[in-house]
Write a protein that holds these residues in place. Structure first.
Motif, PDB file in Angstrom:
ATOM      1  N   ASP A 208     -40.068  34.425 -32.447  1.00  0.00           N
ATOM      2  CA  ASP A 208     -38.987  34.769 -33.368  1.00  0.00           C
ATOM      3  C   ASP A 208     -37.739  35.206 -32.608  1.00  0.00           C
ATOM      4  O   ASP A 208     -36.615  34.835 -32.957  1.00  0.00           O
ATOM      5  CB  ASP A 208     -39.423  35.893 -34.308  1.00  0.00           C
ATOM      6  CG  ASP A 208     -40.464  35.439 -35.317  1.00  0.00           C
ATOM      7  OD1 ASP A 208     -40.674  34.211 -35.448  1.00  0.00           O
ATOM      8  OD2 ASP A 208     -41.059  36.315 -35.967  1.00  0.00           O
ATOM      9  N   LEU A 209     -37.929  35.998 -31.569  1.00  0.00           N
ATOM     10  CA  LEU A 209     -36.794  36.483 -30.794  1.00  0.00           C
ATOM     11  C   LEU A 209     -36.032  35.330 -30.148  1.00  0.00           C
ATOM     12  O   LEU A 209     -34.800  35.299 -30.158  1.00  0.00           O
ATOM     13  CB  LEU A 209     -37.277  37.475 -29.723  1.00  0.00           C
ATOM     14  CG  LEU A 209     -37.775  38.818 -30.267  1.00  0.00           C
ATOM     15  CD1 LEU A 209     -38.611  39.539 -29.217  1.00  0.00           C
ATOM     16  CD2 LEU A 209     -36.602  39.694 -30.703  1.00  0.00           C
ATOM     17  N   LYS A 210     -36.767  34.374 -29.603  1.00  0.00           N
ATOM     18  CA  LYS A 210     -36.113  33.223 -28.973  1.00  0.00           C
ATOM     19  C   LYS A 210     -35.481  32.305 -30.016  1.00  0.00           C
ATOM     20  O   LYS A 210     -34.467  31.659 -29.751  1.00  0.00           O
ATOM     21  CB  LYS A 210     -37.125  32.446 -28.134  1.00  0.00           C
ATOM     22  CG  LYS A 210     -37.555  33.170 -26.864  1.00  0.00           C
ATOM     23  CD  LYS A 210     -38.550  32.321 -26.078  1.00  0.00           C
ATOM     24  CE  LYS A 210     -38.928  32.998 -24.770  1.00  0.00           C
ATOM     25  NZ  LYS A 210     -39.925  32.205 -23.999  1.00  0.00           N
ATOM     26  N   ARG A 211     -36.083  32.241 -31.186  1.00  0.00           N
ATOM     27  CA  ARG A 211     -35.573  31.347 -32.243  1.00  0.00           C
ATOM     28  C   ARG A 211     -34.218  31.804 -32.760  1.00  0.00           C
ATOM     29  O   ARG A 211     -33.322  30.983 -32.999  1.00  0.00           O
ATOM     30  CB  ARG A 211     -36.574  31.273 -33.392  1.00  0.00           C
ATOM     31  CG  ARG A 211     -36.112  30.425 -34.571  1.00  0.00           C
ATOM     32  CD  ARG A 211     -37.233  30.195 -35.552  1.00  0.00           C
ATOM     33  NE  ARG A 211     -36.826  29.360 -36.682  1.00  0.00           N
ATOM     34  CZ  ARG A 211     -37.667  28.843 -37.555  1.00  0.00           C
ATOM     35  NH1 ARG A 211     -38.965  29.062 -37.456  1.00  0.00           N
ATOM     36  NH2 ARG A 211     -37.220  28.085 -38.569  1.00  0.00           N
ATOM     37  N   PHE A 212     -34.059  33.121 -32.931  1.00  0.00           N
ATOM     38  CA  PHE A 212     -32.855  33.622 -33.578  1.00  0.00           C
ATOM     39  C   PHE A 212     -31.835  34.251 -32.635  1.00  0.00           C
ATOM     40  O   PHE A 212     -30.641  34.235 -32.929  1.00  0.00           O
ATOM     41  CB  PHE A 212     -33.227  34.660 -34.647  1.00  0.00           C
ATOM     42  CG  PHE A 212     -34.078  34.125 -35.751  1.00  0.00           C
ATOM     43  CD1 PHE A 212     -33.579  33.189 -36.635  1.00  0.00           C
ATOM     44  CD2 PHE A 212     -35.384  34.544 -35.906  1.00  0.00           C
ATOM     45  CE1 PHE A 212     -34.355  32.689 -37.663  1.00  0.00           C
ATOM     46  CE2 PHE A 212     -36.169  34.055 -36.927  1.00  0.00           C
ATOM     47  CZ  PHE A 212     -35.663  33.124 -37.812  1.00  0.00           C
ATOM     48  N   CYS A 213     -32.292  34.833 -31.545  1.00  0.00           N
ATOM     49  CA  CYS A 213     -31.426  35.709 -30.751  1.00  0.00           C
ATOM     50  C   CYS A 213     -30.946  35.052 -29.458  1.00  0.00           C
ATOM     51  O   CYS A 213     -31.683  34.304 -28.816  1.00  0.00           O
ATOM     52  CB  CYS A 213     -32.166  37.006 -30.412  1.00  0.00           C
ATOM     53  SG  CYS A 213     -32.767  37.887 -31.877  1.00  0.00           S
TER      54      CYS A 213
END
Length: 245
Positions: A208-213
């Motif tokens: 999730d962190l890599k997907r959005f941030c």
């Protein structure tokens, strides 16, 4: 343009008390040194967030991540330093908090959205979308307390993510719900980012962190260890703690 400016931020708690502090605590104890039984949840934290940035906050449990979001949201006040937020926030923090158990789903939607600044006309226009996103069309007249935990989470996310605020604060909400609902959440957040919203995401999910941030803040022992590209922050965290975020 900066939408969040944090300078020398610090907040302390007693180990035996919650994060809810009285005004006596805030003003009488502000200048005192840490006393036995107290600890600094955050200390000397400084950073700024530009409009449209997507920031991921990482760190082990108990290192101040959720407390930082509550400070940005204005839920708690700092003991030292400043938090300046330029614009409204849509807080997905303790997501089902604030709903009234004995009110119906419909009444809770109007109450919660209204408390966050939406007018009745705006809620009227968005109501069907809010209920449809949550997938609870058959429960509009049902008391909130009779919903399943999954329904409550879906409803809360649907209401708060519909707010027209420039800053979205998200604390682990993407870790709840079934796979289909999580994908709905992902698409909603991507749509908000495409509109130029600012995202502040606390998560242990590296995907999730890599997907959005694009940028990360790594907190450890209440301090800001690294502020940089999300890939670098996750690599540093993994190296120091032998695993993923």
């Amino acid at each position: 343009m900066a939408v969040i400016e944090v300078a020398g931020l610090g907040i302390r708690f007693k180990r035996t008390r919650s994060s809810r502090r009285s005004f006596k605590d805030l003003f009488a104890g502000r200048a005192r040194r840490t006393r036995p039984g107290e600890f600094w949840a955050l200390r000397d934290v400084t950073f700024r967030v530009e409009a449209g940035e997507a920031i991921g906050v990482v760190g082990r449990n108990g290192q101040g991540k959720s407390t930082l979001l509550k400070l940005v949201a204005g839920v708690v006040l700092p003991d030292e330093g400043t938090v300046d937020v330029h614009g409204g926030v849509a807080p997905l923090i303790e997501i089902t908090g604030g709903f009234v158990q004995d009110l119906t789903v419909k009444d809770n939607v109007y109450l919660t959205a209204g408390l966050h600044g939406m007018t009745k006309a705006e809620i009227d226009a968005a109501f069907d979308e809010i209920i449809g996103f949550a997938g609870i069309e058959d429960f509009v007249g049902t008391p909130y307390k009779h919903l399943s935990s999954g329904m409550k989470v879906r409803l809360a996310f649907s209401v708060v993510s519909r707010l027209d605020e420039p800053i979205l604060l998200v604390d682990e909400v993407l870790a709840v719900g079934d796979k289909a609902f999580r994908e709905q959440c992902y698409r909603r957040i991507e749509a908000l980012l495409a509109e130029g919203r600012t995202l502040f995401l606390v998560s242990h999910n590296e995907r999730d962190l890599k997907r959005f941030c694009t940028r990360g803040l790594y907190l450890d022992k209440g301090g800001l260890v690294v502020d940089g590209p999300i890939e670098d922050v996750l690599e540093r965290y993994a190296r120091e703690h032998g695993g993923k975020a």
